[in-house]
Design an enzyme around this catalytic site. Structure first.
Site, PDB file in Angstrom:
ATOM      1  N   LYS A 165     -33.100  23.675 -96.458  1.00  0.00           N
ATOM      2  CA  LYS A 165     -33.360  22.785 -95.326  1.00  0.00           C
ATOM      3  C   LYS A 165     -32.637  23.252 -94.072  1.00  0.00           C
ATOM      4  O   LYS A 165     -33.220  23.303 -92.977  1.00  0.00           O
ATOM      5  CB  LYS A 165     -32.905  21.362 -95.676  1.00  0.00           C
ATOM      6  N   ASN A 166     -31.361  23.598 -94.209  1.00  0.00           N
ATOM      7  CA  ASN A 166     -30.562  23.957 -93.034  1.00  0.00           C
ATOM      8  C   ASN A 166     -30.966  25.299 -92.433  1.00  0.00           C
ATOM      9  O   ASN A 166     -30.590  25.609 -91.304  1.00  0.00           O
ATOM     10  CB  ASN A 166     -29.079  23.970 -93.397  1.00  0.00           C
ATOM     11  N   CYS A 220     -23.424   9.782 -85.961  1.00  0.00           N
ATOM     12  CA  CYS A 220     -23.700  10.241 -87.319  1.00  0.00           C
ATOM     13  C   CYS A 220     -22.677   9.639 -88.262  1.00  0.00           C
ATOM     14  O   CYS A 220     -21.502   9.508 -87.916  1.00  0.00           O
ATOM     15  CB  CYS A 220     -23.636  11.765 -87.388  1.00  0.00           C
ATOM     16  N   ARG A 276     -20.439  14.698 -83.621  1.00  0.00           N
ATOM     17  CA  ARG A 276     -20.775  16.113 -83.520  1.00  0.00           C
ATOM     18  C   ARG A 276     -21.310  16.359 -82.108  1.00  0.00           C
ATOM     19  O   ARG A 276     -22.509  16.335 -81.865  1.00  0.00           O
ATOM     20  CB  ARG A 276     -21.797  16.498 -84.595  1.00  0.00           C
ATOM     21  N   ASP A 280     -20.581  20.501 -97.019  1.00  0.00           N
ATOM     22  CA  ASP A 280     -21.749  19.837 -97.590  1.00  0.00           C
ATOM     23  C   ASP A 280     -21.714  19.771 -99.119  1.00  0.00           C
ATOM     24  O   ASP A 280     -22.608  19.187 -99.733  1.00  0.00           O
ATOM     25  CB  ASP A 280     -23.037  20.546 -97.149  1.00  0.00           C
ATOM     26  N   ARG A 308     -33.964  13.333 -97.506  1.00  0.00           N
ATOM     27  CA  ARG A 308     -33.791  14.247 -96.371  1.00  0.00           C
ATOM     28  C   ARG A 308     -33.465  15.659 -96.835  1.00  0.00           C
ATOM     29  O   ARG A 308     -33.789  16.623 -96.129  1.00  0.00           O
ATOM     30  CB  ARG A 308     -32.666  13.757 -95.447  1.00  0.00           C
TER      31      ARG A 308
END
Length: 435
Positions: A22-23, A124, A129, A314, A407
């Protein structure tokens, strides 16, 4: 709102296919805005974040086509993106509020069209951020940037100008944004203290294939020599190292044995070494990585997050959950984001022994058992930590607000069921029908 119900106690064994990252995919999608030609991305994950980004690009005028595909015999998706001419240069709040990574359109649109308006991302759950790194760098490249009514308004006369930029923080988002902006700038741009993550290298590979001149990716200094235009290309998204690390933790916490198909050891060196240190057997296979915790007696280990190649922030929540089942005490220190221990109160409800010190560290002491409970997901990675705890807890665990999981984890229930977990998704409509 969907929930996930888990009955703990099953040892996991089998194979799990690791989806595209995803990233990596999110900035790759936005890089397609740099050319009028078609950019095709294979090995794409089917996630709500990808849908949100696709919705935004369609609003900008991008034509998107989706195809069913196969990678190593596993079903996946291929998307093609063509922005012959943007019909809008504004990323509205309703799109950006759903996903912070929408800011990746900032660099490409400014570089190609000379102006862009992007809603400021909202707050967030895992901490602030700020966008100042992105905006300061674009200003150094000649852009005029203003914040008006909650929107970033950026314009440049002619083309952006290459320059020497030093980030005060090794930001992945800013590194991606400025790399994309610099591809069409006049002259050479050098980014000092650039992020080194594999997702940065994947973006550099795509940009290079499109005709950009990028060097130094994977190091702290990246150089981009601007070109007049870029062209279309086909590119395969790298496997998701965070998904792989999460399922590695699932194998370890259940004392199971899982082969992570399509996973890459070179992007997971620090987490895999930590697993070895706890007592888990880790080996590379022809198709990926084998995680074998059969009959393992795990020992607690200290964890400190850091920028790549350090331990990923993460994966902090998932490995903190793993330490709940290890002997002894573990110190977990978070150095990247504040407010990243919000899953702790939920784990405490399941019988965990965790003491949080400020926003930066937590002492985790292994417990003999966890008990199933109703828990609430707070963010994407914390959600998976609750799933991990549920896999070994006695009784039933219900994880609420699982849209966070959607997500970043493709077909989570299906993948865990395939290796022996007793897990199911309960939709709101299912619950109403049961009543």
């Amino acid at each position: 709102m969907d929930k996930i119900k888990i009955t703990g106690g099953n040892r996991l064994e089998g194979k799990i296919f690791i989806s595209g990252a995803k990233n990596a995919a999110l900035p790759l999608i936005c890089a397609s805005l740099l050319t009028k030609d078609t950019v095709t991305l294979t090995n794409m994950p089917l996630l709500s974040d990808i849908k949100s980004m696709n919705d935004l690009l369609e609003q900008l005028g991008t034509q998107i086509d989706c195809f069913d595909d196969f990678v190593d015999g596993h079903s996946t998706k291929t998307y093609s993106y063509r922005t012959q001419e943007a019909t809008s240069l504004t990323a509205p709040y309703d799109y950006v509020r759903k996903m912070r990574a929408s800011y990746y359109v900032l660099g490409p649109l400014l570089a190609r069209y000379g102006e862009v308006q992007v809603s400021l991302p909202g707050g967030c759950a895992i901490g602030a951020r700020p966008m100042d790194i992105h905006l300061s760098a674009l200003e150094q490249m000649g852009a005029k940037v203003e914040i008006i009514n909650g929107y970033i308004n950026a314009k440049v006369k002619g083309k952006l100008k290459g320059c020497h930029i030093t980030f005060h923080t090794a930001s992945v988002g800013a590194t991606c944004n400025i790399m994309m902006a610099a591809t069409l700038a006049q002259g050479t741009t050098t980014i000092e203290n650039a992020a080194k993550e594999p997702e940065i290298s994947d973006l550099a590979e795509l940009l290079t294939a499109m005709g950009a001149k990028v060097s130094g990716q994977g190091t702290s200094t990246i150089t981009i020599e601007g070109v007049k235009e870029l062209h279309g290309v086909a590119h395969k998204v790298i496997p998701d190292r965070i998904e792989a690390g999460s399922y590695a933790a699932a194998a370890a916490i259940t004392r199971g044995k899982i082969e992570l198909i399509n996973a890459q050891t070179q992007t997971l060196q620090c987490p895999l070494q930590l697993l070895r240190d706890t007592g888990v057997k880790v080996s590379e296979t022809a198709n990926g990585i084998l995680i074998d915790a059969t009959n393992a007696k795990l020992s607690g280990q200290d964890i400190m997050t850091d920028y790549y190649p350090g331990f990923p922030t993460d994966l902090q929540a998932q490995f903190l959950a793993l330490m709940l089942t290890a002997d002894g005490a573990s110190m977990v220190t978070e150095t990247i984001w504040e407010n990243r221990f919000m899953h702790v109160p939920e784990l405490l409800r399941m019988g965990a022994n965790i003491n949080v010190h400020g926003h930066a560290s937590a002492i985790v002491r292994g417990v003999k058992k966890l008990s199933g409970a109703q828990v609430m997901a707070t963010d994407l990675r914390a959600s998976f930590a609750l799933v991990l705890a549920g896999l070994v807890a006695e009784g039933e665990t219900t994880v609420n607000r699982v849209y966070h999981l959607d997500r970043g984890y493709e077909r989570l229930e299906e993948k865990l069921k395939g290796v022996g977990a007793k897990i199911e998704r309960i939709s709101e409509s299912d619950e109403l029908a049961a009543e």
